[in-house]
Design a protein around this motif. Sequence first.
Motif, mmCIF file in Angstrom:
data_model
loop_
_atom_site.group_PDB
_atom_site.id
_atom_site.type_symbol
_atom_site.label_atom_id
_atom_site.label_comp_id
_atom_site.label_asym_id
_atom_site.label_seq_id
_atom_site.Cartn_x
_atom_site.Cartn_y
_atom_site.Cartn_z
ATOM 1 N N GLU A 128 1.928 1.768 -3.525
ATOM 2 C CA GLU A 128 0.780 2.179 -4.345
ATOM 3 C C GLU A 128 0.470 3.654 -4.171
ATOM 4 O OE1 GLU A 128 -2.880 -0.303 -4.826
ATOM 5 O OE2 GLU A 128 -1.888 -1.562 -3.330
ATOM 6 N N ARG A 156 0.825 -1.209 0.000
ATOM 7 C CA ARG A 156 0.000 0.000 0.000
ATOM 8 C C ARG A 156 0.859 1.259 0.000
ATOM 9 N NH1 ARG A 156 -4.461 2.127 -1.943
ATOM 10 N NH2 ARG A 156 -5.359 3.734 -0.591
ATOM 11 N N HIS A 196 -1.693 -10.631 -0.329
ATOM 12 C CA HIS A 196 -2.709 -9.703 -0.814
ATOM 13 C C HIS A 196 -3.716 -10.386 -1.738
ATOM 14 C CE1 HIS A 196 -0.537 -6.372 0.980
ATOM 15 N NE2 HIS A 196 0.566 -6.829 0.431
ATOM 16 N N SER A 197 -3.877 -11.681 -1.583
ATOM 17 C CA SER A 197 -4.788 -12.411 -2.461
ATOM 18 C C SER A 197 -6.248 -12.022 -2.233
ATOM 19 C CB SER A 197 -4.617 -13.919 -2.281
ATOM 20 O OG SER A 197 -4.860 -14.303 -0.941
ATOM 21 N N ASN A 198 -6.563 -11.416 -1.097
ATOM 22 C CA ASN A 198 -7.927 -10.930 -0.901
ATOM 23 C C ASN A 198 -8.238 -9.778 -1.846
ATOM 24 O OD1 ASN A 198 -8.607 -12.778 1.090
ATOM 25 N ND2 ASN A 198 -7.927 -11.468 2.767
ATOM 26 N N ASP A 199 -7.202 -9.050 -2.270
ATOM 27 C CA ASP A 199 -7.381 -7.986 -3.261
ATOM 28 C C ASP A 199 -7.597 -8.566 -4.650
ATOM 29 O OD1 ASP A 199 -6.961 -6.174 -1.235
ATOM 30 O OD2 ASP A 199 -4.870 -5.808 -1.737
ATOM 31 N N ASN A 200 -6.814 -9.580 -4.966
ATOM 32 C CA ASN A 200 -6.923 -10.246 -6.259
ATOM 33 C C ASN A 200 -6.330 -11.647 -6.109
ATOM 34 O OD1 ASN A 200 -6.300 -11.126 -9.074
ATOM 35 N ND2 ASN A 200 -7.030 -9.074 -9.571
ATOM 36 N N GLN A 250 -2.988 -1.531 -10.860
ATOM 37 C CA GLN A 250 -2.914 -0.885 -9.546
ATOM 38 C C GLN A 250 -1.838 0.194 -9.482
ATOM 39 O OE1 GLN A 250 -2.413 -4.159 -6.780
ATOM 40 N NE2 GLN A 250 -4.521 -4.868 -7.054
#
Length: 328
Positions: A76, A73, A90-94, A130
């Motif tokens: 980003e 983050r 960060h697999s919950n994001d993708n 992203q």
Amino acid sequence: MTILGLGVIAMGLFSAEKLPTRVWDMPTAYPADNYQTETAQLFADSVNDCVDGEIRIVIHAGGSLFKGDEIKRAVETGQVPIGERLLSVHSNDNQMFAVDSVPFVASSFESAEALWDISGPALERVLNEQGLTLLYSVIWPPQGIYFVDAVEDTSEIRGMKFRSYNATTARIAELAGMIPVQIEAAEMNQALATGVVRSFMASGSSGYDAKVWEHVNYYYDVKAWLPRNSVIANSRELSQLSGAAQQCIRDSASLAAASGAKRAMFMTDWYIEQLRGNGMNVIQPGKKFAQQLSEIGATLADEWANQTGREGKQILEKFNERMQGGEQ
């Protein structure tokens, strides 16, 4: 001399001087003496030698600048221009970020590199969307499971607190009846010492870094998968550098990737020997436990393919075709 003449001379002197070097702070989550961080330092040194003072990359190891779960983050949002992160967390994001952590799909260096070769373009696309650029990635040794006591059956570990570091490890814990607890690598030793967790899945590297032999006795060398650390840059910050500096970064990234891969293969056996040398039992799971782990892996592979849709299924199909065809 006229004021105009003095102004022209002053402008000439100013233009001849180099602009101040911009510092690129680069946070990492692992200790300075971990080979992943040493590879990052190699990358930084190579860039700093090459860019002729345009930027200077400074490594901040062990979560000292940003904690592990904050690094992506931070890159980003431009808080830092570059950072190193285990993207699978960060697999919950993708779900594409979990491609290197699907259990028992790629369990050797050769097969893991083949999976990376096939899935890399999809992962880069997700990062680009992203505002991030993937510079290089370095593999970890195979993942095993650490326990305080010997385990013969998943019935023996139900209700046990299990350190998770991404959605995959949390799901493994759930399927095995354990309780997942999110713990970053830098906090591992304290979590074990205080009983916050009693088991975890990681490579020999993480076990060695945390001196886990002080708290656990068994390492099951199941070779579940070989995750990857990735160095990512803020695409906008990267684009503002000169073409020469960007080429320096690309060349240094290639150097780091090659060096890191060699270190990973060399260090795998070394880490295992360190665990043994410090009194740990390094063993293979028994037949029943191995079958239970295999069933958990098959469930997770199906779940990942369904979550990623057509693209994920195509990646696994291409990977299986390559492995069956004998390509390594």
